[in-house]
Write a protein that holds these residues in place. Structure first.
Motif, PDB file in Angstrom:
ATOM      1  N   GLY A  65       0.841  -1.189   0.000  1.00  0.00           N
ATOM      2  CA  GLY A  65       0.000   0.000   0.000  1.00  0.00           C
ATOM      3  C   GLY A  65       0.877   1.239   0.000  1.00  0.00           C
ATOM      4  N   PRO A  66       0.591   2.201   0.876  1.00  0.00           N
ATOM      5  CA  PRO A  66       1.377   3.438   0.899  1.00  0.00           C
ATOM      6  C   PRO A  66       2.719   3.310   1.627  1.00  0.00           C
ATOM      7  N   VAL A  67       2.977   2.148   2.229  1.00  0.00           N
ATOM      8  CA  VAL A  67       4.202   1.953   3.007  1.00  0.00           C
ATOM      9  C   VAL A  67       5.217   1.130   2.211  1.00  0.00           C
ATOM     10  N   THR A  68       6.462   1.606   2.191  1.00  0.00           N
ATOM     11  CA  THR A  68       7.567   0.866   1.590  1.00  0.00           C
ATOM     12  C   THR A  68       8.582   0.584   2.682  1.00  0.00           C
ATOM     13  N   ARG A  69       8.858  -0.693   2.894  1.00  0.00           N
ATOM     14  CA  ARG A  69       9.835  -1.109   3.901  1.00  0.00           C
ATOM     15  C   ARG A  69      11.125  -1.486   3.182  1.00  0.00           C
ATOM     16  N   SER A  70      12.242  -1.123   3.796  1.00  0.00           N
ATOM     17  CA  SER A  70      13.533  -1.467   3.220  1.00  0.00           C
ATOM     18  C   SER A  70      14.245  -2.484   4.100  1.00  0.00           C
ATOM     19  N   PHE A  71      15.083  -3.272   3.447  1.00  0.00           N
ATOM     20  CA  PHE A  71      15.828  -4.325   4.137  1.00  0.00           C
ATOM     21  C   PHE A  71      17.081  -4.617   3.342  1.00  0.00           C
ATOM     22  N   CYS A  72      18.028  -5.307   3.968  1.00  0.00           N
ATOM     23  CA  CYS A  72      19.245  -5.695   3.267  1.00  0.00           C
ATOM     24  C   CYS A  72      18.947  -6.904   2.389  1.00  0.00           C
ATOM     25  N   GLY A  73      19.297  -6.832   1.129  1.00  0.00           N
ATOM     26  CA  GLY A  73      19.081  -7.925   0.200  1.00  0.00           C
ATOM     27  C   GLY A  73      20.045  -9.082   0.403  1.00  0.00           C
ATOM     28  N   ILE A  74      21.044  -8.917   1.245  1.00  0.00           N
ATOM     29  CA  ILE A  74      21.997  -9.992   1.519  1.00  0.00           C
ATOM     30  C   ILE A  74      21.651 -10.720   2.818  1.00  0.00           C
ATOM     31  N   CYS A  75      21.583  -9.985   3.930  1.00  0.00           N
ATOM     32  CA  CYS A  75      21.339 -10.648   5.224  1.00  0.00           C
ATOM     33  C   CYS A  75      19.879 -10.586   5.667  1.00  0.00           C
ATOM     34  N   GLY A  76      19.055  -9.769   5.006  1.00  0.00           N
ATOM     35  CA  GLY A  76      17.630  -9.703   5.321  1.00  0.00           C
ATOM     36  C   GLY A  76      17.259  -8.784   6.470  1.00  0.00           C
ATOM     37  N   SER A  77      18.226  -8.102   7.062  1.00  0.00           N
ATOM     38  CA  SER A  77      17.930  -7.213   8.196  1.00  0.00           C
ATOM     39  C   SER A  77      16.947  -6.122   7.796  1.00  0.00           C
ATOM     40  N   PRO A  78      15.876  -5.925   8.580  1.00  0.00           N
ATOM     41  CA  PRO A  78      14.989  -4.794   8.308  1.00  0.00           C
ATOM     42  C   PRO A  78      15.715  -3.494   8.624  1.00  0.00           C
ATOM     43  N   ILE A  79      15.524  -2.488   7.778  1.00  0.00           N
ATOM     44  CA  ILE A  79      16.241  -1.219   7.935  1.00  0.00           C
ATOM     45  C   ILE A  79      15.294  -0.077   8.290  1.00  0.00           C
ATOM     46  N   ALA A  80      14.270   0.162   7.467  1.00  0.00           N
ATOM     47  CA  ALA A  80      13.446   1.354   7.664  1.00  0.00           C
ATOM     48  C   ALA A  80      12.121   1.211   6.938  1.00  0.00           C
ATOM     49  N   TYR A  81      11.269   2.224   7.130  1.00  0.00           N
ATOM     50  CA  TYR A  81      10.074   2.329   6.305  1.00  0.00           C
ATOM     51  C   TYR A  81       9.809   3.788   5.990  1.00  0.00           C
ATOM     52  N   VAL A  82       9.164   3.989   4.855  1.00  0.00           N
ATOM     53  CA  VAL A  82       8.643   5.299   4.482  1.00  0.00           C
ATOM     54  C   VAL A  82       7.165   5.112   4.165  1.00  0.00           C
ATOM     55  N   ASP A  83       6.397   6.159   4.400  1.00  0.00           N
ATOM     56  CA  ASP A  83       4.965   6.148   4.147  1.00  0.00           C
ATOM     57  C   ASP A  83       4.691   7.315   3.213  1.00  0.00           C
ATOM     58  N   GLU A  84       4.124   7.041   2.042  1.00  0.00           N
ATOM     59  CA  GLU A  84       3.916   8.101   1.056  1.00  0.00           C
ATOM     60  C   GLU A  84       3.045   9.228   1.596  1.00  0.00           C
ATOM     61  N   ARG A  85       2.261   8.965   2.635  1.00  0.00           N
ATOM     62  CA  ARG A  85       1.426  10.003   3.235  1.00  0.00           C
ATOM     63  C   ARG A  85       2.202  10.881   4.207  1.00  0.00           C
ATOM     64  N   LEU A  86       3.410  10.467   4.554  1.00  0.00           N
ATOM     65  CA  LEU A  86       4.279  11.241   5.454  1.00  0.00           C
ATOM     66  C   LEU A  86       5.489  11.698   4.650  1.00  0.00           C
ATOM     67  N   GLU A  87       5.234  12.592   3.745  1.00  0.00           N
ATOM     68  CA  GLU A  87       6.245  13.044   2.796  1.00  0.00           C
ATOM     69  C   GLU A  87       7.498  13.539   3.504  1.00  0.00           C
ATOM     70  N   ASP A  88       8.630  13.129   2.980  1.00  0.00           N
ATOM     71  CA  ASP A  88       9.939  13.575   3.462  1.00  0.00           C
ATOM     72  C   ASP A  88      10.320  13.039   4.839  1.00  0.00           C
ATOM     73  N   HIS A  89       9.749  11.915   5.259  1.00  0.00           N
ATOM     74  CA  HIS A  89      10.096  11.286   6.533  1.00  0.00           C
ATOM     75  C   HIS A  89      10.539   9.847   6.299  1.00  0.00           C
TER      76      HIS A  89
END
Length: 144
Positions: A65-89
């Protein structure tokens, strides 16, 4: 401790640095964060995206949905998320920070979804829903 604040994944393939103090530090008890982290509760440290720089080439994204979560493509560690409704955060997983003890959460979010066996006896404010209001009130998975 003052900025810059650094962090990254378990294997070191993803690194980031924030050049300012965070604007947000909180716990989240929602089911989506629970599944994304694999933990009974998540903690996040929020910065403005313009204050953050990434290094490494292993950062992967997963959109829900409006949330994009990032993670390491090698070890799988979760890193962060951004929400398109919270611009610039951007909100980093507290555990991805190099000095996680520096960042003390200031409140709990989505306590209506908190696991019944999880007891966190602190005096922090508790929000039934989000602690970061979204403009349209919508949250991933169609809930508020």
């Amino acid at each position: 401790m003052t900025a810059p604040h650094t962090g990254g994944c378990r294997c070191g393939a993803v690194r980031f640095e924030a050049s300012a103090e965070p604007h947000h530090v909180s716990y989240c008890h929602c089911g989506d964060c629970r599944r994304a982290s694999g933990a009974p509760v998540s903690a996040f440290v929020g910065f403005l995206t313009e204050q953050v720089a990434f290094t490494g080439k292993a950062l992967k994204m997963y959109e829900n949905g409006p949330v994009t979560r990032s993670f390491c493509g090698i070890c799988g560690s979760p890193i962060a998320y951004v929400d398109e409704r919270l611009e610039d955060h951007i909100y980093f997983m507290l555990g991805a920070m190099d000095m996680p003890a520096y960042f003390r959460p200031t409140h709990h979010a989505y306590v209506r979804e908190q696991l019944p066996f999880l007891h966190m006896p602190d005096d922090l404010p508790r929000h039934l829903k989000t602690s970061v209001p979204r403009p349209d009130g919508y949250r991933q998975n169609g809930t508020q």
